[in-house]
Design a protein around this motif. Sequence first.
Motif, short mmCIF file in Angstrom:
data_model
loop_
_atom_site.label_atom_id
_atom_site.label_comp_id
_atom_site.label_asym_id
_atom_site.label_seq_id
_atom_site.Cartn_x
_atom_site.Cartn_y
_atom_site.Cartn_z
N ARG A 102 10.39 12.41 4.18
CA ARG A 102 9.76 12.96 5.39
C ARG A 102 8.37 13.52 5.12
N LYS A 103 8.21 14.23 4.02
CA LYS A 103 6.99 15.02 3.81
C LYS A 103 6.10 14.48 2.69
N GLY A 104 6.64 13.58 1.86
CA GLY A 104 5.91 13.19 0.67
C GLY A 104 4.59 12.49 0.93
N GLY A 105 4.55 11.57 1.92
CA GLY A 105 3.34 10.80 2.15
C GLY A 105 2.14 11.68 2.44
N ALA A 106 2.31 12.73 3.23
CA ALA A 106 1.20 13.62 3.58
C ALA A 106 0.71 14.42 2.38
N CYS A 107 1.52 14.48 1.33
CA CYS A 107 1.16 15.25 0.14
C CYS A 107 0.85 14.36 -1.06
N GLY A 108 0.74 13.06 -0.85
CA GLY A 108 0.41 12.16 -1.95
C GLY A 108 1.55 11.92 -2.90
N VAL A 109 2.78 12.10 -2.44
CA VAL A 109 3.98 11.84 -3.25
C VAL A 109 4.70 10.65 -2.61
N HIS A 110 4.77 9.53 -3.33
CA HIS A 110 5.28 8.29 -2.77
C HIS A 110 6.51 7.83 -3.55
N LEU A 111 7.42 7.16 -2.84
CA LEU A 111 8.67 6.70 -3.42
C LEU A 111 8.80 5.19 -3.31
N VAL A 112 9.40 4.60 -4.34
CA VAL A 112 9.89 3.23 -4.28
C VAL A 112 11.39 3.29 -4.57
N LEU A 113 12.19 3.04 -3.56
CA LEU A 113 13.65 3.11 -3.70
C LEU A 113 14.17 1.68 -3.78
N PHE A 167 -3.37 14.28 2.78
CA PHE A 167 -3.67 14.42 1.36
C PHE A 167 -5.09 13.93 1.06
N ALA A 168 -5.52 12.88 1.77
CA ALA A 168 -6.86 12.33 1.52
C ALA A 168 -7.95 13.34 1.83
N ASP A 169 -7.66 14.36 2.65
CA ASP A 169 -8.66 15.35 3.03
C ASP A 169 -8.58 16.62 2.19
N LEU A 170 -7.70 16.65 1.19
CA LEU A 170 -7.51 17.86 0.39
C LEU A 170 -8.69 18.01 -0.58
N PRO A 171 -9.49 19.08 -0.45
CA PRO A 171 -10.71 19.20 -1.26
C PRO A 171 -10.50 19.94 -2.58
N SER A 198 0.84 -1.20 0.00
CA SER A 198 0.00 0.00 0.00
C SER A 198 0.87 1.25 0.00
N PHE A 199 0.32 2.30 -0.60
CA PHE A 199 0.92 3.63 -0.54
C PHE A 199 -0.11 4.53 0.12
N ASP A 200 0.04 4.76 1.40
CA ASP A 200 -0.93 5.53 2.17
C ASP A 200 -0.22 6.18 3.36
N ASP A 201 -0.99 6.62 4.33
CA ASP A 201 -0.39 7.29 5.48
C ASP A 201 0.46 6.35 6.32
N THR A 202 0.12 5.05 6.33
CA THR A 202 0.86 4.08 7.14
C THR A 202 2.15 3.65 6.47
N THR A 203 2.09 3.34 5.20
CA THR A 203 3.29 2.95 4.44
C THR A 203 3.39 3.85 3.21
N PRO A 204 3.87 5.08 3.39
CA PRO A 204 3.92 6.01 2.26
C PRO A 204 4.98 5.65 1.22
N HIS A 205 6.07 5.00 1.65
CA HIS A 205 7.18 4.70 0.75
C HIS A 205 7.64 3.26 0.98
N TRP A 206 8.40 2.75 0.00
CA TRP A 206 8.92 1.39 0.10
C TRP A 206 10.39 1.36 -0.28
N LEU A 207 11.14 0.60 0.51
CA LEU A 207 12.55 0.33 0.24
C LEU A 207 12.66 -1.10 -0.23
N VAL A 208 13.25 -1.30 -1.39
CA VAL A 208 13.33 -2.63 -2.02
C VAL A 208 14.79 -2.95 -2.27
N GLY A 209 15.21 -4.14 -1.85
CA GLY A 209 16.61 -4.52 -2.07
C GLY A 209 16.71 -5.95 -2.55
N GLY A 210 17.68 -6.20 -3.41
CA GLY A 210 17.92 -7.56 -3.88
C GLY A 210 19.06 -7.60 -4.87
#
Length: 835
Positions: free
Chosen positions: A470-481, A428-432, A323-335
């Motif tokens: 730090r700030k992206g999740g609250a603004c609807g900007v999500h990262l997969v690194l 972000f979910a509350d932004l009208p 998920s990409f939401d307030d709980t897990t805004p970003h993901w770190l992937v390694g392999g």
Amino acid sequence: MGRLAPAYRQAVAAHHAARAHLDAARHALRAVPVPAAPPGVGELVGRLNEVGAALAGATPTDTAVAIRLGEASTPEGAFPALVPLGGGRHLAIDTDARDPRVAGLLRSLVLRLLAAAPAGEVRVVGIDTAASTATFGPLRPLVDVGVLAPPATTDAEVTALLDAAERHVRTARRAPGGGLLLVVAAGAPPRELARLAALTHAGAQGGVCVLAAGHPPRSAGEPPPSLASTTVVRMTERYAYVGDPPGTPFSDDDGGLAAPVRLDDDPAAASVRALAERLAAAARLADARRFAELLPDRRWAEPAGSGLRTAVGRSGRTPVSVSFDDTTPHWLVGGGDVGATASFLAAVLHGLVARYAPAQLQLYLLGLPDGVSFAEFGPTGHDQSWLPHARAIGIESDREYAVSVLRELRRELRRRATALKRHGVTRFADLPTDPPLPRIVTVFDGFDVLLAGHDGAARESATLLAELVRKGGACGVHLVLAGRGATGVEALGASGAALVGRVALSGAGGVLDPHNQAAEALAAGTAAVNVAGGAAGADTVVRLPDADAAAEALTRLRRELWQARPAGTRPPAVFRGYENARIEEDATYSGLRPGGRRPLALVGRTVDVHVSSALFIMDTTPGRHLGVVGASAAGADLLRAAALSLARQHLPGECRFLIAPLVAGADPVAGETTAALTAAGHRVDQLDATGLRDQLRTLADPAAPAPAGRTFLVAFGMDGASTVLDPADPRTARRGRDDLRAVLRHGPGRGVHLLGWWRGANRLADDVGEADDGHGVACLVTLDVPADELERHLGLRDVAYPPCLDRALLVDRHDRRVRLIVPFARSAHDLAGAD
């Protein structure tokens, strides 16, 4: 023996009665023929054959399944001899694989178990210290398709294999769903026998099955370690006995098979090859099916207001989502496995674009060198379709291109943060907003390369990424690194803790908590998904579908989405880091028309998020000329592109081109340029060094009438004219350089512009003056010139980018901008013609 125990006990009881009856009859009636079989025995043998056939075709689950090892014989008939394997059940043979029958039995059991299991559910590892891979040699086709690992033959390899098996057991207990690990020992490893035996005590949740030949060892010494839940096969000269010692028909607890077993023949080589091919094809088909099962039934039907969610694989039979939401805004992937990274990212991206419409989701996809390529999401030479969600795609991206994307994301982040404050909300979910802003998912594959080192690009990348994390999740900007080892996360400092979503792929390192060893036992094609910042005990082992196997289906999905794109959707900007730029393929060049007030000199493509055209405006300001600096022959190609772009903006007869090929290496390009300009109907004069000196004298004379229309002086190798620019004119005492500098300062106001290539910064400084403040040559394109030379000779400071093949710096001294560009080069057709 699991669910087979009642059938075996019934068979044993019947055989007890039958054998007792027969023994008594033979003792009393030795002189008469053997009587007919007792009532019911023939029927029992028939039933055993039916049950055996049915059980041999069972599909393995988390419980033990019956696998055939041969045919049990009785005086009244024969039936399949089955043993339970998997689900915490194991098999031991008292003779090692130097006995050909044992080697054949091991190979037969491996093939039967693989054939019975769903494709990809069983992984096989082998130990063969005695026969030096002879046992597993006939199974080589299984190695080739990745089902069977190359066997361990040395003590060190055996130790490493058992280390991996123990990690597999630990992971399977914490997070089931990683499949079955089949450990096949062709002989009991003397140094590691206790560890091998310990695997049999792992239980059904351990996800491991042991086939141990040569146990117990026949050498003298301490009693061997006990095996748990293990069926024992004892070999005699002619037969094998399952669960009973030779010479003893039945065990006291009725747990053995009361009949000798003739082992099945060694599988034929053709059968092994056929099974390997079938397994590979089945795995591809299963992966394609699994990928399709992860996609939604309806396209673009889910709302993205509270977040994004998509399934990426299965744990057992249960789909697992990220998920990409307030709980897990970003993901770190390694392999360490590029294929595993590609499969995971493909599952994430295709799942998202199938669920959410382009108005709800935008994608920025960057694969840095050695990372996954995202070429299929944008238009290519053979397929002009593109994913309507994609805004920018980087293929083998430069770090500088990645930095430009990060800058763009930061601008968007701050714009959204301002909107949140204006509306008085924090989520972000509350932004009208109307229409709602789309969530942005940006994938950086190879992000650890982006953060490597201590140069300016690495420092700026770390700063930008830390702010976005730090700030992206609250603004609807999500990262997969994503990275090979994800070792770059420490460069993010405390912000790295916000990467609570972690995915460890096969070969991963540095993704999970140091105390979490789940990644070490991952099989190929699996991943550990963790939503607790990598903490131990929070892992779910997921089997990933193979993106390669589903490639055709995914291509159809992308084309389906492209055809459904909203009207007016623009294709993504695509930056191909490995590709030369051609002016003939540039959109700005194609759109040039005569009649503009200020002609544009195009020199390349800017390394920015939109891959915009790199250009220079030729207006009347003093110094509006182009100087290309560097020893590379690319300087000649760049002048050609600039001249062609200027010609395209003038009608025939409106301007004049003075072409001066002053160094031999530029003759072919100068010739091509002259031919192209002439074919377009423009006036073209070709000059040698003396002719250049004469033209400079005329163009610098303030009393001479201004040329009709614009004049473009294109000099290929200006340093080649030093012999005529150095001496002073005996009549006027003016040197050629004096006239050149006069043209540079006053020429633009009279419609005269120079396009010159100098092969060294010092030579350019000699011609225009070291104190040049932009009134000499305002636009510079530097090719292979080190930064210290640019500063020493041209006064260019803070130019930190090191010279790089197929890259250049565009410096505009008037607006004080420095841009990294991919300079225009001739096409392969032009180069072939030149040859």
